[in-house]
Design a protein around this motif. Structure first.
Motif, mmCIF file in Angstrom:
data_model
loop_
_atom_site.group_PDB
_atom_site.id
_atom_site.type_symbol
_atom_site.label_atom_id
_atom_site.label_comp_id
_atom_site.label_asym_id
_atom_site.label_seq_id
_atom_site.Cartn_x
_atom_site.Cartn_y
_atom_site.Cartn_z
ATOM 1 N N THR A 1 0.820 -1.211 0.000
ATOM 2 C CA THR A 1 0.000 0.000 0.000
ATOM 3 C C THR A 1 0.855 1.263 0.000
ATOM 4 O OG1 THR A 1 -0.204 -0.116 2.424
ATOM 5 C CG2 THR A 1 -1.945 -1.168 1.119
ATOM 6 N N ASP A 2 1.978 1.242 0.716
ATOM 7 C CA ASP A 2 2.868 2.405 0.722
ATOM 8 C C ASP A 2 3.444 2.659 -0.663
ATOM 9 O OD1 ASP A 2 2.398 2.781 3.384
ATOM 10 O OD2 ASP A 2 4.382 2.121 4.074
ATOM 11 N N ALA A 3 3.834 1.573 -1.357
ATOM 12 C CA ALA A 3 4.414 1.718 -2.694
ATOM 13 C C ALA A 3 3.382 2.268 -3.678
ATOM 14 C CB ALA A 3 4.951 0.373 -3.178
ATOM 15 N N LEU A 4 2.153 1.787 -3.576
ATOM 16 C CA LEU A 4 1.098 2.272 -4.478
ATOM 17 C C LEU A 4 0.750 3.728 -4.170
ATOM 18 C CD1 LEU A 4 -1.182 -0.896 -4.548
ATOM 19 C CD2 LEU A 4 0.230 -0.029 -6.422
ATOM 20 N N ASP A 5 0.685 4.064 -2.892
ATOM 21 C CA ASP A 5 0.406 5.453 -2.514
ATOM 22 C C ASP A 5 1.508 6.391 -3.022
ATOM 23 O OD1 ASP A 5 -1.956 4.836 -1.259
ATOM 24 O OD2 ASP A 5 -1.074 4.712 0.753
ATOM 25 N N ALA A 6 2.750 5.958 -2.859
ATOM 26 C CA ALA A 6 3.869 6.787 -3.300
ATOM 27 C C ALA A 6 3.857 6.972 -4.815
ATOM 28 C CB ALA A 6 5.195 6.164 -2.864
ATOM 29 N N GLY A 7 3.364 5.966 -5.532
ATOM 30 C CA GLY A 7 3.297 6.051 -6.986
ATOM 31 C C GLY A 7 2.014 6.660 -7.505
ATOM 32 N N ARG B 1 -7.429 -1.059 -3.661
ATOM 33 C CA ARG B 1 -8.471 -1.503 -2.740
ATOM 34 C C ARG B 1 -8.089 -2.881 -2.204
ATOM 35 N NH1 ARG B 1 -12.073 -5.285 -4.923
ATOM 36 N NH2 ARG B 1 -11.783 -5.661 -7.165
ATOM 37 N N ILE B 2 -8.533 -3.193 -1.020
ATOM 38 C CA ILE B 2 -8.327 -4.530 -0.465
ATOM 39 C C ILE B 2 -9.431 -5.436 -1.011
ATOM 40 C CG2 ILE B 2 -8.168 -5.940 1.611
ATOM 41 C CD1 ILE B 2 -5.862 -3.977 1.249
ATOM 42 N N ALA B 3 -9.050 -6.366 -1.858
ATOM 43 C CA ALA B 3 -10.021 -7.267 -2.473
ATOM 44 C C ALA B 3 -10.203 -8.558 -1.687
ATOM 45 C CB ALA B 3 -9.588 -7.601 -3.910
ATOM 46 N N TYR B 4 -9.156 -8.990 -0.990
ATOM 47 C CA TYR B 4 -9.227 -10.289 -0.309
ATOM 48 C C TYR B 4 -8.218 -10.281 0.833
ATOM 49 C CZ TYR B 4 -9.932 -15.399 -0.080
ATOM 50 O OH TYR B 4 -10.271 -16.683 0.306
ATOM 51 N N THR B 5 -8.675 -10.667 2.010
ATOM 52 C CA THR B 5 -7.800 -10.754 3.181
ATOM 53 C C THR B 5 -7.801 -12.187 3.687
ATOM 54 O OG1 THR B 5 -8.312 -8.471 3.814
ATOM 55 C CG2 THR B 5 -7.339 -9.880 5.495
ATOM 56 N N SER B 6 -6.601 -12.744 3.878
ATOM 57 C CA SER B 6 -6.495 -14.133 4.339
ATOM 58 C C SER B 6 -5.459 -14.230 5.440
ATOM 59 C CB SER B 6 -6.100 -15.053 3.177
ATOM 60 O OG SER B 6 -5.877 -16.377 3.646
ATOM 61 N N THR B 7 -5.747 -15.028 6.448
ATOM 62 C CA THR B 7 -4.797 -15.234 7.542
ATOM 63 C C THR B 7 -3.738 -16.270 7.186
ATOM 64 O OG1 THR B 7 -6.252 -16.909 8.517
ATOM 65 C CG2 THR B 7 -6.494 -14.636 9.300
#
Length: 288
Positions: free
Chosen positions: A199-205, A210-216
């Motif tokens: 997310t930091d890399a995308l924000d900087a660029g 969006r968060i499409a899928y979260t898995s533990t």
């Protein structure tokens, strides 16, 4: 057949082949050539009068007699190694609690830890997999004797670096993400180092995401990427065959390398320190 004494070396070769799936890998583990391992199995089969392994050009698998022998062979080896350890290294014993990120544990640690426990059968190794920030919190609370954690290469040194390799974007295929304006991410729950990296890399660029899928779990995240639900980030050597590294372009920023560091607790036992040295020495030749 009048066999009364089984040869420990022959049994060790047999069990190692069963564990690693081949003669060459077993030879590398035991410090012997492939031909020597093959000869040992022939001697064991001749001694017992049974075929233990079915060999093909691509694989090795246990016969029914091999399956019968395997469990008992493990018990014999364990008892043999335990007796030797009690006489030769009585102080190398006790429980050692190790915390490690799941992805690194899955890809790089099983053989390393197996070598340690085989060499020191009196040690009770307790391994816990979790997210790095959770591991650090529990480590500082006294839950672990040592931890392997992800760290930022540019950050202040924390622990001893034992691994470094490029971090890459991965997708089902290149076509799965071509033309997407808002990047769908497959990530672990917070707090996750790789999630923050992405997310930091995308924000900087300046790239929307969006968060499409979260898995533990690592397997769950990889399955989601394979299904085309989004893209994720992985160390380059951990990219499975069913996923592809995405070529970075103007719309997808380059990611910094990933590093793994080993941190020992202040009150770590001699046995725990021995494990730490073993991990460092095993990983040192492959530090990138």
């Amino acid at each position: 057949m009048n066999v009364r004494n089984l040869d420990i070396d022959l049994l060790r070769a047999f069990v190692t082949i069963a564990d690693l799936g081949g003669f060459t890998a077993a030879g590398a583990r035991l410090g012997r050539t492939q031909s020597t391992i093959s000869l040992q199995i022939k001697r064991l089969e001749a001694m017992l009068g049974r075929i233990l392994l079915e060999r093909t050009a691509r694989s090795v698998r246990l016969t029914l007699d091999g399956q019968v022998l395997l469990g008992s062979a493990r018990k014999i080896l364990h008892m043999n190694d335990k007796v030797i350890a009690e006489l030769t290294e009585p102080d190398v014993r006790g429980a050692v609690r190790l915390g490690v990120p799941e992805d690194f544990a899955t890809a790089h640690l099983p053989d390393i830890l197996a070598l340690f426990t085989d060499a020191h059968p009196l040690v009770e190794l307790e391994v816990t997999c979790d997210l790095t920030l959770n591991l650090l919190d529990r480590f500082h609370a006294g839950a672990f004797d040592l931890v392997l954690v992800k760290r930022e290469p540019a950050a202040a040194p924390q622990g001893v670096r034992v691994w470094r390799e490029p971090l890459v974007w991965v997708a089902r295929d290149q076509e799965a993400i071509d033309g997407i304006e808002v990047i769908p991410l497959v990530v672990s729950p917070e707090p996750c180092v790789y999630r923050k990296r992405a997310t930091d890399a995308l924000d900087a660029g300046g790239r929307p995401w969006r968060i499409a899928y979260t898995s533990t779990s690592l397997a769950g995240a990889q399955a989601a990427v394979k299904a085309g639900l989004g893209i994720s980030v992985l160390p380059r050597k951990m990219v499975p065959s069913f996923l592809v590294p995405v070529a970075t372009a103007q719309w997808l920023p380059k990611l910094p390398d990933t590093e793994i560091a080993l941190i020992e607790g202040r009150a770590i036992s001699d046995t725990g320190h021995l494990l730490a040295q073993h991990i460092v020495q095993a990983l040192e030749p492959v530090i990138h």
